[in-house]
Design a protein around this motif. Structure first.
Motif, mmCIF file in Angstrom:
data_model
loop_
_atom_site.group_PDB
_atom_site.id
_atom_site.type_symbol
_atom_site.label_atom_id
_atom_site.label_comp_id
_atom_site.label_asym_id
_atom_site.label_seq_id
_atom_site.Cartn_x
_atom_site.Cartn_y
_atom_site.Cartn_z
ATOM 1 N N VAL A 129 0.848 -1.192 0.000
ATOM 2 C CA VAL A 129 0.000 0.000 0.000
ATOM 3 C C VAL A 129 0.885 1.243 0.000
ATOM 4 C CG1 VAL A 129 -1.806 1.267 1.216
ATOM 5 C CG2 VAL A 129 -1.823 -1.243 1.206
ATOM 6 N N ARG A 185 1.318 5.050 0.598
ATOM 7 C CA ARG A 185 0.719 6.165 1.348
ATOM 8 C C ARG A 185 1.467 7.458 1.029
ATOM 9 N NH1 ARG A 185 0.848 1.556 4.350
ATOM 10 N NH2 ARG A 185 -1.081 0.892 5.382
ATOM 11 N N THR A 232 -5.589 5.413 -1.229
ATOM 12 C CA THR A 232 -4.209 5.008 -1.451
ATOM 13 C C THR A 232 -4.104 4.279 -2.783
ATOM 14 O OG1 THR A 232 -4.615 2.973 -0.187
ATOM 15 C CG2 THR A 232 -3.598 4.811 1.001
#
Length: 378
Positions: A83, A85, A138
């Motif tokens: 992920v 960010r 995201t």
């Protein structure tokens, strides 16, 4: 049941097949994962916008929005290292031809508990939109996700078999207690699917151009809703490259049926990496459309295009719903049709429940958005 639990064959090494295999192995089943490519996540899991949806993009389908929001939390818990960010994410409502008004979109976000604040990036042409919101979303690093999948599969002792052509898999039902088919756009093309239960899908041959954008775009994702859809998202590991999306120019061909019809000129480009100068590429149309909404977008440099086949359930034009459907189609065959990547963990849980003989909430989560023939066939 075999010694040590069921022997389960999962067909399809995209994110839905991988995550289903992980869930089954962790539940105590012996699992083999079959993938026709030389690596995992090489088709639709690779050639997509790489956005981890939380529901912001589906104001006309609250069930898809809820499923995306719930799934995003599960995805982050399972694959946190994939992920990305720290980026700025915006959603704007087009001033002309939008199917959702700015007022209705704000109400939608409020009703869904989605965080937002009004904010306009400097490159956005404000006269072209009624509203711009900064949102909490995201993106996905596909390379990091692939590494994470391999690590987890090895740890779970899943037997991964690459370069396995689908006809070879025709022998799998005779060797396994259960077969889980998670081949997305190829769902009806795998031996073991009962023809009478095969669903029709809307297949779209899609292009994703890779663009280098000016410095003011760095670290920013932007989506214009809802009708004249235009978007771009930064590619993980780069500073100035972006994948672009467009509701009109991305789709080269559309077919409704059990199998996609692929134009001859595109067959060699599908799921075959980045094409630097494809003869059928439409990147100039993407850029021209983007320049209507974004200043400096006409200075985009074209780096190539990814091509893949996208599958959606037909008859969803009014809601733009993207349901994920887990179906048991006979005594030992399950199909997994992925709607949004963020729902892959929830789909894996449903597969485990089906094999355990437990009821699954997969379709009930989307029942209001699904055509009658889908609900009735399950």
């Amino acid at each position: 049941m075999t010694a040590g639990g069921y022997r389960v064959a999962v067909v399809g090494g995209g994110i839905f097949g991988v995550t289903a295999a992980l869930g089954l192995a962790r539940a105590g089943h012996r699992v083999a994962l079959y993938e026709r490519r030389a690596d995992l996540l090489m088709e639709a899991s690779h050639a997509n916008q790489r956005r981890l949806h939380r529901g912001y993009h589906y104001p006309r389908s609250t069930t898809t929005a809820r499923a995306s929001a719930q799934g995003a939390g599960s995805f982050v818990a399972e694959y946190p290292e994939a992920v990305v960010r720290g980026q700025r994410h915006y959603i704007a409502i087009a001033r002309h031809d939008s199917l959702v008004s700015a007022t209705d979109y704000v109400r939608f976000c409020q009703s869904m508990g989605l965080e937002f604040r009004e904010e306009y990036p400097p490159f956005l042409r404000r006269r072209m939109v009624d509203l711009s919101l900064r949102v909490q979303e995201t993106t996905i690093d596909v390379d990091a996700l692939r590494r994470a999948c391999w690590q987890r599969l090895l740890r779970a002792r899943v037997d991964v078999r690459l370069n396995t052509r689908w006809p070879v898999v025709g022998a799998v039902p005779d060797q396994a207690d259960w077969v889980v088919i998670a081949t997305y756009a190829g769902l009806n093309g795998v031996p073991g699917v009962v023809p009478a239960s095969a669903l029709a899908y809307q297949f779209e041959i899609c292009e994703k151009p890779l663009l280098r954008l000016p410095q003011e775009y760095r670290g920013t994702s932007m989506v214009v809703l809802d009708g004249p859809f235009m978007c771009f998202d930064p590619v993980a590991g780069t500073e100035d490259t972006f994948l672009a999306g467009n509701v009109r120019h991305a789709i080269h061909a559309t077919t409704v049926g059990r199998y996609p019809l692929i134009p001859a000129g595109l067959a060699g480009q599908l799921n075959n990496g980045l094409h630097r100068r494809p003869p059928s590429g439409r990147w100039k149309a993407f850029v021209a459309d983007g320049a209507r909404f974004f200043t400096g977008f006409q200075r985009a440099a074209y780096l190539g295009s990814l091509f893949t086949t996208r599958a959606v359930l037909p008859g969803m034009e009014d809601t733009d719903a993207r349901p994920t459907v887990v179906r048991r189609i006979d005594e030992r065959t399950i199909t997994v049709f992925g709607g949004k990547i963020s729902t892959c963990v929830e789909a894996a849980h449903d597969v485990v429940r089906v094999i355990a003989g437990q009821p699954t909430p997969a379709e009930s989560r989307h029942r209001n958005d699904m055509p009658d023939y889908v609900s009735d066939a399950s």
